[in-house]
Design an enzyme around this catalytic site. Structure first.
Site, mmCIF file in Angstrom:
data_model
loop_
_atom_site.group_PDB
_atom_site.id
_atom_site.type_symbol
_atom_site.label_atom_id
_atom_site.label_comp_id
_atom_site.label_asym_id
_atom_site.label_seq_id
_atom_site.Cartn_x
_atom_site.Cartn_y
_atom_site.Cartn_z
ATOM 1 N N HIS A 126 -81.605 16.694 118.731
ATOM 2 C CA HIS A 126 -82.937 16.435 118.212
ATOM 3 C C HIS A 126 -83.510 15.139 118.737
ATOM 4 O O HIS A 126 -84.718 15.022 118.904
ATOM 5 C CB HIS A 126 -83.029 16.513 116.693
ATOM 6 C CG HIS A 126 -84.466 16.715 116.303
ATOM 7 N ND1 HIS A 126 -85.075 17.933 116.373
ATOM 8 C CD2 HIS A 126 -85.434 15.841 115.980
ATOM 9 C CE1 HIS A 126 -86.354 17.804 116.077
ATOM 10 N NE2 HIS A 126 -86.596 16.545 115.839
ATOM 11 N N TYR A 164 -87.279 13.609 121.271
ATOM 12 C CA TYR A 164 -88.086 12.385 121.302
ATOM 13 C C TYR A 164 -88.024 11.717 122.667
ATOM 14 O O TYR A 164 -88.957 11.017 123.065
ATOM 15 C CB TYR A 164 -87.694 11.445 120.158
ATOM 16 C CG TYR A 164 -88.083 12.076 118.855
ATOM 17 C CD1 TYR A 164 -89.425 12.162 118.503
ATOM 18 C CD2 TYR A 164 -87.153 12.682 118.036
ATOM 19 C CE1 TYR A 164 -89.817 12.817 117.360
ATOM 20 C CE2 TYR A 164 -87.539 13.332 116.878
ATOM 21 C CZ TYR A 164 -88.873 13.395 116.551
ATOM 22 O OH TYR A 164 -89.261 14.065 115.431
ATOM 23 N N HIS A 201 -92.456 27.420 118.313
ATOM 24 C CA HIS A 201 -92.519 25.990 117.985
ATOM 25 C C HIS A 201 -92.249 25.110 119.204
ATOM 26 O O HIS A 201 -93.023 24.222 119.527
ATOM 27 C CB HIS A 201 -91.536 25.667 116.859
ATOM 28 C CG HIS A 201 -91.211 24.206 116.749
ATOM 29 N ND1 HIS A 201 -92.125 23.309 116.250
ATOM 30 C CD2 HIS A 201 -90.121 23.498 117.101
ATOM 31 C CE1 HIS A 201 -91.587 22.086 116.295
ATOM 32 N NE2 HIS A 201 -90.372 22.187 116.808
ATOM 33 N N PHE A 202 -91.112 25.349 119.898
ATOM 34 C CA PHE A 202 -90.816 24.362 120.940
ATOM 35 C C PHE A 202 -91.634 24.570 122.201
ATOM 36 O O PHE A 202 -91.696 23.684 123.046
ATOM 37 C CB PHE A 202 -89.309 24.207 121.207
ATOM 38 C CG PHE A 202 -88.569 25.417 121.686
ATOM 39 C CD1 PHE A 202 -88.824 25.964 122.920
ATOM 40 C CD2 PHE A 202 -87.585 25.985 120.895
ATOM 41 C CE1 PHE A 202 -88.122 27.060 123.362
ATOM 42 C CE2 PHE A 202 -86.876 27.093 121.326
ATOM 43 C CZ PHE A 202 -87.148 27.636 122.573
ATOM 44 N N HIS A 203 -92.329 25.707 122.313
ATOM 45 C CA HIS A 203 -93.270 25.810 123.423
ATOM 46 C C HIS A 203 -94.550 25.026 123.146
ATOM 47 O O HIS A 203 -95.270 24.684 124.077
ATOM 48 C CB HIS A 203 -93.571 27.270 123.757
ATOM 49 C CG HIS A 203 -92.500 27.898 124.613
ATOM 50 N ND1 HIS A 203 -91.353 28.426 124.087
ATOM 51 C CD2 HIS A 203 -92.391 28.044 125.948
ATOM 52 C CE1 HIS A 203 -90.583 28.890 125.072
ATOM 53 N NE2 HIS A 203 -91.194 28.665 126.216
ATOM 54 N N ARG A 247 -84.644 35.244 118.346
ATOM 55 C CA ARG A 247 -84.781 34.593 119.640
ATOM 56 C C ARG A 247 -83.502 34.883 120.443
ATOM 57 O O ARG A 247 -82.550 35.437 119.922
ATOM 58 C CB ARG A 247 -84.965 33.088 119.456
ATOM 59 C CG ARG A 247 -83.731 32.393 118.906
ATOM 60 C CD ARG A 247 -83.959 30.919 118.604
ATOM 61 N NE ARG A 247 -83.860 30.105 119.803
ATOM 62 C CZ ARG A 247 -83.473 28.814 119.782
ATOM 63 N NH1 ARG A 247 -83.163 28.229 118.653
ATOM 64 N NH2 ARG A 247 -83.407 28.120 120.895
ATOM 65 N N ARG A 248 -83.512 34.523 121.703
ATOM 66 C CA ARG A 248 -82.311 34.569 122.537
ATOM 67 C C ARG A 248 -81.692 35.948 122.673
ATOM 68 O O ARG A 248 -80.493 36.077 122.835
ATOM 69 C CB ARG A 248 -81.235 33.622 121.989
ATOM 70 C CG ARG A 248 -81.656 32.199 121.969
ATOM 71 C CD ARG A 248 -80.506 31.282 121.659
ATOM 72 N NE ARG A 248 -80.676 30.042 122.396
ATOM 73 C CZ ARG A 248 -79.854 29.008 122.295
ATOM 74 N NH1 ARG A 248 -78.807 29.078 121.543
ATOM 75 N NH2 ARG A 248 -80.083 27.928 122.991
#
Lengths: 554, 167
Positions: free
Chosen positions: A230, A234, A381-383, A444-445
């Site tokens: 995580h 950042y 989300h992470f896209h 996912r995946r």
């Protein structure tokens, strides 16, 4: 004070690393397109055609091989290379101090060799472990050695940045750190703190499992992975935020709304971006709910600097817009330089980050995580975060670098504006559709989503719409890549005054305050990490004891 | 002008603090006062053996509507592949793996957990009264190149008496 610095070496380093970053974007993007089309219900499975040509071990093996490449190339290679590149470019310009050339040479060699080794392992299908490489699935040792070289190479670069800072500090005692450099330094402080747990666990568990077949504990490995994992986000995000703070006020011709607020945001990032990994393990068995809850609260705290950043940038825009004659509640919005693809790209990235931030808080929200964990929601989300807030920022800012760093005119200049718009629109369609599919339980995946011969009907439409969104933003990416590589190859040369002359120290920096006391905040961050992780570590190692299992090749 | 802008800054900071405190308090309340935790108990396979907990896959009805379901998650299937529950009120799941990491989610419910090899994940599910029919059970973590093949079926049967009574 005026310093003259020639940044020849840094610029050479930045030109190479940023080009490598965009080669990774090209390759990773190709796998992304193959993937999204192949897993979309009732769309052609392109991996089946490829497998039919006799490549690889079947369509699904190829899919996971491609997915590993997609994750590693985009989340690790693209980001790390771009970040060291842009930091090398900016550091002498904002600090007026050179980076030690030895650190640049060594880090470049290590990072390039490491990437090549890992790439070989992935391309030949020796590392079908996805970019999270959870044990007991193991990859070829080549994969871990390559990844380790890449990371250690970035540490060497980080050392160069810290040495430059110390040099600058000696020459400028008692002066406040320029905000842009504060962002760069924050990035590498977080990166070092993040990668220590990773290096530890890879040496303790992954390498022995891969080389010698030793047993390893899955829960322990996951805990250390996410301690890194995580904070990694950042590491991606901080340079993007730094670029927003650097370029937006510059494009608008006004000072940043609040430098203090920006520094407080960076401080909070150093403090709270590492002790939050357990929110990726909320539904893991074997970690006490109190420890998970503690890190959930820390996750909410690390969301606050992002909210401060959004306020600061938008307030800067409002101030400039009002000074430019925009009045009323929203009039200032129309007085922005929207025709500038760099500015528009950065602001659309910021807006998308708002959506990514909110879904991130949902992911980390303890009970709510049950609903979305490991579904297509997370992919959406992470896209929006790394895939847009970060990558769109990097692409947009590169329009300036093509000119100022590579010394070329941007080709097809008239379509530049289409890139951030296509990316933004496509990504909104993609992410919102994947949120919808994920809420309906779509995983996912997986290479396909057919179970027992049928696809749950509520997944079909959102996944198809998502694929259309993905094609739209990929088109934006394609235009950008054509412009980037085309400009490097055939853009008209701009006579850069060689060597590049840099004059810095913009509006006179004020005296240093408590906010410039980096050492204090690092100590606080380490203490916070100890508090946040000691409970879970005691539980895993001593209260229950490990339960190691033998490694398995996928 | 300057001071007016600063006021907005403070309002925004207050808002951020309010969001953090509000969300934290609500999660703590539901988690610890109402027992709604997104988590489950775990013990190692060795601990299970010592405690005499049977890891024989299957479904046991230990009381009216009270079930114990033991599932072996492995590359690339769940054992058993089909779980049938009649009028369940309270289901204790024990899920374990002997090979790699898997996940188990029952699509359309809030059941969603990770299954780590070497550990038994234990959690209690109280199915909603209106839950009825067939549910898809999926592996939610990449477990090898056959990951997409890994699923099972959960069937909840409701007797008409319970449907009328329980609503």
């Amino acid at each position: 004070m005026e310093t003259r610095v020639y940044s020849v070496k840094e610029d050479w380093y930045a030109r190479i690393t940023i080009a490598v970053a965009f080669i990774a974007l090209l390759l990773g993007g190709v796998f992304g397109v193959l993937q999204v089309i192949s897993r979309t219900p009732y769309w052609p499975n392109l991996y089946e055609y490829l497998a039919g040509l006799g490549i690889g071990g079947g369509a699904s093996e190829l899919y996971y091989r491609g997915l590993t490449a997609h994750g590693v190339l985009l989340a690790i290679v693209l980001t790390t290379f771009y970040i060291v590149g842009v930091s090398a470019y900016l550091t002498p310009r904002v600090l007026g101090v050179n980076i030690k050339p030895q650190t640049l040479n060594v880090s470049l060699a290590m990072m390039v060799i490491g990437t090549a080794l890992a790439a070989i392992a992935i391309i030949f299908g020796w590392a079908n472990v996805l970019y999270t490489f959870y044990l007991p699935l193991v990859a070829s040792p080549l994969f871990y050695i390559g990844a380790a070289l890449l990371i250690l190479g970035s540490w060497v670069f980080a050392a160069g940045v810290f040495i430059s800072y110390l040099e600058w500090r000696r020459a400028n005692p008692g002066v406040a750190i320029p905000v842009t450099f504060f962002g760069i330094m924050t990035t590498f402080i977080v990166w070092i703190m993040a990668t220590i747990p990773l290096v530890f666990i890879v040496l303790k568990n992954h390498v022995p499992a891969s080389l010698l077949g030793w047993e390893a504990d899955a829960l322990e490995s996951r805990l250390f992975f996410w301690w890194f994992g995580h904070a990694l986000v950042y590491f991606w995000l901080l340079p993007a935020i730094t670029i927003w703070y650097y370029y937006v006020p510059k494009a608008l011709g006004v000072p940043l709304f609040s430098e203090t607020m920006a520094k407080i945001a960076f401080m909070l990032f150093i403090l709270a971006s590492t002790p939050v990994g357990l929110h990726h393990q909320l539904v893991d068995p074997g970690i006490n709910p109190y420890f998970k809850y503690l890190q959930t609260v820390l996750t909410l705290i690390v969301a606050s600097p992002s909210m401060l950043t959004a306020f600061n940038i938008i307030a800067t825009m409002e101030r400039a817009g009002r000074a430019g004659g925009g009045d009323g509640l929203f009039g200032w919005l129309f007085k922005q330089p929207w025709r500038d693809p760099v500015f528009t790209g950065l602001i659309l990235a910021l807006i998308t980050f708002g959506s990514g931030g909110i879904t991130g808080i949902i992911n980390a929200s303890y009970q709510l995580n049950n609903v979305v964990h490991n579904t297509a929601w997370v992919v959406g989300h992470f896209h929006t975060t790394v895939g847009t807030a970060v990558v769109l920022t990097f692409m947009a800012y590169t329009y300036l670098l093509i000119r100022d760093l590579y010394g070329r005119n941007v080709i097809l200049r008239n379509v530049s504006l289409a890139v951030p718009i296509l990316w933004f629109v496509g990504m909104m369609i993609f992410s919102i559709s994947y949120y919808t599919a994920g809420l309906a339980g779509s995983p996912r995946r997986t290479s396909i989503v057919t179970y027992g011969g049928s696809i749950p009907p509520e997944w079909v439409l959102p996944m198809q719409i998502a694929a259309i969104g993905a094609i739209i933003f990929s088109l934006g990416g394609l235009i950008f890549l054509v412009q980037f590589f085309g400009s490097l190859a055939s853009g008209a040369r701009i006579p850069l005054t060689q060597p590049t002359l840099v004059i810095m120290n913009p509006h006179k920096p004020g005296p240093a305050t408590i906010l410039d006391n980096i050492r204090l905040i690092i100590v606080a961050a380490i203490i916070l990490n100890i508090i946040a992780y000691s409970g879970a570590l005691i539980e895993i190692y001593y209260l229950r004891g490990l339960s190691p299992v033998p490694p398995i090749h996928p | 002008m300057e001071s007016r802008e600063a006021v907005f800054e403070y309002i925004w900071i207050l808002l951020i603090v309010a969001v953090i405190v509000g969300l934290s308090a609500s999660m703590a309340y539901y988690g610890f006062a109402r027992g709604l935790n997104p988590t489950c108990e775990a013990y190692t396979l060795e601990e299970a053996r010592k405690a005499g907990i049977s890891l024989e896959p299957g479904v046991r009805e230990v009381g009216p509507g009270i079930y114990e379901v033991t599932i072996d998650a492995r590359q690339f299937t769940f054992i058993p592949r089909e779980v049938v529950l009649k009028d369940p009120n309270r289901v204790t799941f024990r899920v374990y793996s002997l090979d790699v990491i898997h996940g188990l989610s029952i699509v359309g419910t809030s059941v969603n957990i990770m299954v780590l090899p070497g550990y038994v994940a234990e959690f209690v599910w109280e199915p909603p009264k209106n839950a009825k029919g067939e549910f898809l059970v999926l592996c939610t973590e990449y477990c090898g190149i056959g990951h997409q093949l890994m699923y099972a079926k959960l069937v909840i049967e409701r007797s008409s008496a319970q449907m009328a009574g329980g609503g």
